[in-house]
Design a protein around this motif. Structure first.
Motif, short mmCIF file in Angstrom:
data_model
loop_
_atom_site.label_atom_id
_atom_site.label_comp_id
_atom_site.label_asym_id
_atom_site.label_seq_id
_atom_site.Cartn_x
_atom_site.Cartn_y
_atom_site.Cartn_z
N UNK A 1 -2.34 -7.79 4.05
CA UNK A 1 -1.87 -6.42 3.89
C UNK A 1 -3.00 -5.50 3.40
N UNK B 1 -7.95 2.46 14.20
CA UNK B 1 -8.24 3.30 13.04
C UNK B 1 -8.64 4.72 13.45
N UNK C 1 -4.04 3.90 2.53
CA UNK C 1 -5.10 3.03 1.99
C UNK C 1 -6.02 3.83 1.09
N UNK D 1 -9.55 -4.59 8.88
CA UNK D 1 -10.38 -3.81 9.80
C UNK D 1 -11.77 -4.43 9.89
N UNK D 2 -12.26 -4.87 8.73
CA UNK D 2 -13.61 -5.40 8.68
C UNK D 2 -13.72 -6.70 9.48
N UNK E 1 -17.92 0.57 8.05
CA UNK E 1 -18.90 -0.51 8.25
C UNK E 1 -18.21 -1.72 8.85
N UNK E 2 -18.81 -2.25 9.90
CA UNK E 2 -18.25 -3.43 10.51
C UNK E 2 -19.33 -4.46 10.72
N UNK F 1 -5.65 -3.49 4.34
CA UNK F 1 -6.04 -2.99 5.65
C UNK F 1 -7.54 -2.81 5.82
N UNK F 2 -8.26 -2.50 4.73
CA UNK F 2 -9.69 -2.30 4.95
C UNK F 2 -10.37 -3.63 5.24
N UNK F 3 -9.91 -4.72 4.59
CA UNK F 3 -10.46 -6.03 4.88
C UNK F 3 -10.10 -6.46 6.31
N UNK G 1 -15.28 -3.57 1.92
CA UNK G 1 -15.67 -2.92 3.16
C UNK G 1 -15.19 -1.46 3.15
N UNK H 1 0.72 4.12 7.38
CA UNK H 1 0.09 2.97 6.73
C UNK H 1 -1.40 3.25 6.48
N UNK I 1 -10.66 1.21 -4.60
CA UNK I 1 -10.03 2.32 -3.88
C UNK I 1 -9.08 3.07 -4.80
N UNK J 1 -14.23 1.81 5.75
CA UNK J 1 -13.65 1.76 7.10
C UNK J 1 -14.71 1.94 8.18
N UNK K 1 -9.53 4.39 -0.49
CA UNK K 1 -10.89 3.92 -0.21
C UNK K 1 -11.79 4.14 -1.41
N UNK L 1 0.80 -1.23 0.00
CA UNK L 1 0.00 0.00 0.00
C UNK L 1 0.83 1.27 0.00
N UNK L 2 1.87 1.32 0.80
CA UNK L 2 2.64 2.56 0.89
C UNK L 2 3.36 2.84 -0.43
N UNK M 1 -11.29 -0.73 16.02
CA UNK M 1 -11.86 0.62 15.91
C UNK M 1 -10.91 1.66 16.49
N UNK N 1 -16.38 -15.73 8.42
CA UNK N 1 -17.15 -15.18 9.54
C UNK N 1 -18.24 -16.13 10.00
#
Lengths: 355, 311
Positions: free
Chosen positions: B211, B241, B256, B217-218, A264-265, B213-215, A260, B252, A217, A262, B258, A188-189, B238, B196
């Protein structure tokens, strides 16, 4: 803005032992000067094949351009002789490939790989070309270019190699840059750095970019316009805001809902069930219908034409027909659309107008 | 979620000798706990040691130093074959590349049943087949798939086979090493939803390495961020972030992209410069607020605390 490239009703097939694989089935779009057009879709949707055809990089046989025109600079690239094409490829149209590990020649110093195009197309002498190669490496942000120019690809990291590949692609100031998943293999970076670099260079050189990716994204970051491809066709095309905040095609809904955000969980991701169709036997009617919970009866019989949503926004789904039932997109997509209607644009237009 | 520790990793080190005098410190002293029933995410750039961590925990590599305790029992160190088998049954792994991790010359039936055979979990051929069919259906495949070979399946389907194989021996803890990186976006969501669902049904505990990151986090309850073989920050997902404290975590997160054009137009990327740290003092892993750990020096510790109070 003027169109620099126009693709009209492009059909590409591959002849295999199993039969004819119809990889691209009637793709039309245009590219404007200085814009970035992103093409998104799953693997096998035909996005790479389409753009390879623009540079005439489809191996033939087995591949062939069956029908259609690729108009660039008053010429139809689809019918150009290989000799004439070589004058355009790498000069006016150049490509950044996905995998920086395999798209460089491991036995050649990177300097020579950059100079190749310069000597061939710009008729530069060796010393001139070397000077220009150093400048290019500086442009793409590689430190100590004068020393590194004599090194081999294995002496560079993945991100550095991708910078070298970009330097090669930029060498002859191309009018069109095709980037085929240029950051998919990177962290990513590093990805963020490369994307910034490409945008920066685009500002300086005013070239047009066709950006292929499946990362939405990245699309939101780089694109001016977005084309969504499925099973060899463009199913929706529009400006980046229209696609992200007012999507009309159920496949676009699925793609947007399967990522997803950031915030929504709780809720499940929207998974598009099943997998893409076999292009040896593309299904009758709408190719997406078997995976589409919003599919109508007509989808099984007839392929939907492109419906006009706005001057820049078209989608191929029967849901836009004036007789179609009103359908609520899934919740995560509705949330996006709310954000869009707040900005004042009309998100509920449903016109039965056909293109 | 209960607060019972399932896995305790203490000062784990994994050093690879790469020449007579050179050593690569792939993991350099990391410690964390994973609680029963949670998903612990581990993120970082390639080469930061996140995969090595997963592989060392499950003993694909022998650790150079440090302890791994599973339910209070030491996993590493000298073990009889019998004890090892017991651990292997409780801990399973899902690999990244669904093309390379399935033996192309074995049928799906044999691939999934391999663990059952090794651990002697089925009595006869009939029970074996029945168990495999049950597993296939649980991961969303058909029982007719049992007699096919891996090349007959798509990437997403293969990853489901890999998951069925991991589930075969009724494990409690699954290490998923980038299980979705090789898959298409729409298929990624299918596999994540499946993981899940299985977690809910079986009370599984996951170590999720990725790697994206959004996945992460989810799917994760807590996340650890790795940088050059060290854990630099660990917190509830949570919290991490919302209030990232370590400059590397900030960089990092800011990188990302989005799927939101408005957000993307205004996103500012923060670059990480390792030389900004005071090197005269060795940083330590400290708890800044309950459950939120950051690697920092005493001075940075105070600064982070203030930063957190401001928010």
């Amino acid at each position: 803005m003027e169109n620099i490239l126009e693709v009209k009703d492009l059909h590409i097939s591959f002849d295999t032992f199993g039969g004819e694989v119809k990889a691209v089935r009637g793709v039309s779009f245009d590219l404007k000067k200085g814009e970035t057009l992103a093409i998104v879709g799953e693997s096998g949707s035909g996005k790479s094949v389409t753009t390879r055809a623009l540079a005439r990089l489809i191996p033939s046989p087995p591949g062939r351009i069956k029908e259609g025109e690729i108009l660039f600079d008053g010429k139809d690239l689809a019918k150009l002789k290989e000799n004439d094409m070589q004058k355009i490829r790498g000069k006016d149209i150049s490509t950044i490939f996905q995998d920086p590990m395999t798209s460089l020649n491991p036995t050649m110093k990177i300097g020579n790989q950059i100079m190749e195009g310069l000597i061939k197309h710009q008729k530069m002498s060796k010393s001139q070309a070397k000077k220009r190669a150093v400048e290019l490496l500086e442009l793409v942000g590689l430190p100590n270019p004068t020393e590194r120019i004599d090194q081999y690809p294995h002496q560079f990291s993945g991100g550095q190699r991708q910078r070298v590949v970009i330097a090669i692609a930029l060498a002859c100031n191309p009018k069109i840059l095709i980037a085929d998943e240029p950051t998919t293999a990177l962290d990513v970076t590093i990805q963020a750095q490369i994307l910034e670099l490409m945008k920066d260079i685009q500002k300086k050189t005013d070239s047009s970019i066709i950006f292929i990716t499946h990362d939405l994204g990245v699309v939101a970051n780089v694109a001016d316009r977005v084309a969504v491809m499925y099973a060899g066709k463009i199913v929706e095309i529009g400006t980046v805001d229209e696609i992200f905040y007012n999507p009309k095609h159920p496949y676009t809904w699925g793609l947007l809902g399967s990522m997803p955000t950031l915030d929504n969980t709780g809720d499940d991701l929207i998974a598009i069930p099943g997998s893409p169709p076999d292009m040896l036997k593309p299904p009758k009617g709408d190719a997406f219908a078997p995976r589409n919970e919003y599919a109508l009866e007509i989808d099984k019989e007839m392929e939907p034409p492109m419906f006009k949503v706005s001057d820049t926004h078209y989608a191929a789904t029967w849901l836009l027909h004036e007789y179609a039932p009103d359908v609520q997109p899934p919740a995560p997509v509705l949330r996006r659309m709310k954000g869009f209607s707040n900005t004042g644009a009309d998100s509920n237009s449903k016109e039965g107008e056909q293109r | 979620m209960s607060q019972e520790k399932l896995l305790e990793v203490t000062n784990l080190k994994q050093h690879f000798k790469t020449g007579r005098h050179s050593v690569v410190k792939a993991i350099d002293g990391i410690s964390f706990d994973i609680y029963q029933g949670e998903t612990f995410g581990l993120v970082g750039e390639s080469g930061c040691g996140k995969s090595t961590t997963g592989r060392t925990i499950i003993r694909l590599y022998d650790a150079t130093d440090g302890d791994v305790k599973f339910k209070g029992e030491d996993v590493h160190g000298k073990k009889s074959n019998r004890d090892l088998k017991k651990f292997n049954q409780k801990m399973q792994m899902i690999f990244q590349d669904p093309y390379a991790s399935l033996n192309p010359r074995m049928t799906v039936l044999d691939i999934i049943a391999e663990g059952l055979d090794v651990h002697g979990l089925v009595k006869d051929e009939k029970a074996r087949k029945q168990r495999v069919e049950e597993l296939l259906e649980r991961v969303g495949l058909n029982k007719e798939h049992a007699n096919r070979y891996p090349h007959e399946f798509s990437g997403g389907q293969r990853q489901r086979i890999g998951i069925a194989r991991a589930l075969a021996v009724d494990p409690e803890f699954i290490i998923a090493d980038e299980p979705i990186s090789a898959l298409d976006v729409s298929i990624q969501a299918q596999v994540v939803n499946l993981l899940k669902k299985l977690q809910k049904e079986h009370g599984l505990t996951y170590l999720f390495i990725a790697h994206d990151l959004s996945m992460v986090k989810y799917i994760s309850d807590r996340i650890g961020v790795m940088y050059f073989g060290k854990l630099v920050e660990l917190a509830d997902s949570d919290e991490l972030y919302k209030n990232p404290l370590h400059p590397y975590t900030k960089s990092l997160l800011s990188a990302i992209p989005l799927p939101d054009p408005d957000y993307e137009r205004n996103r500012q990327r923060i670059a990480y410069d390792p030389s900004q740290h005071d090197t005269s003092e060795e940083p330590e892993f400290r708890e800044i607020s309950p459950g939120h750990w950051v690697s920092c020096t005493t001075k940075e510790f105070e600064a982070y605390k203030q930063e957190l109070n401001k928010n």
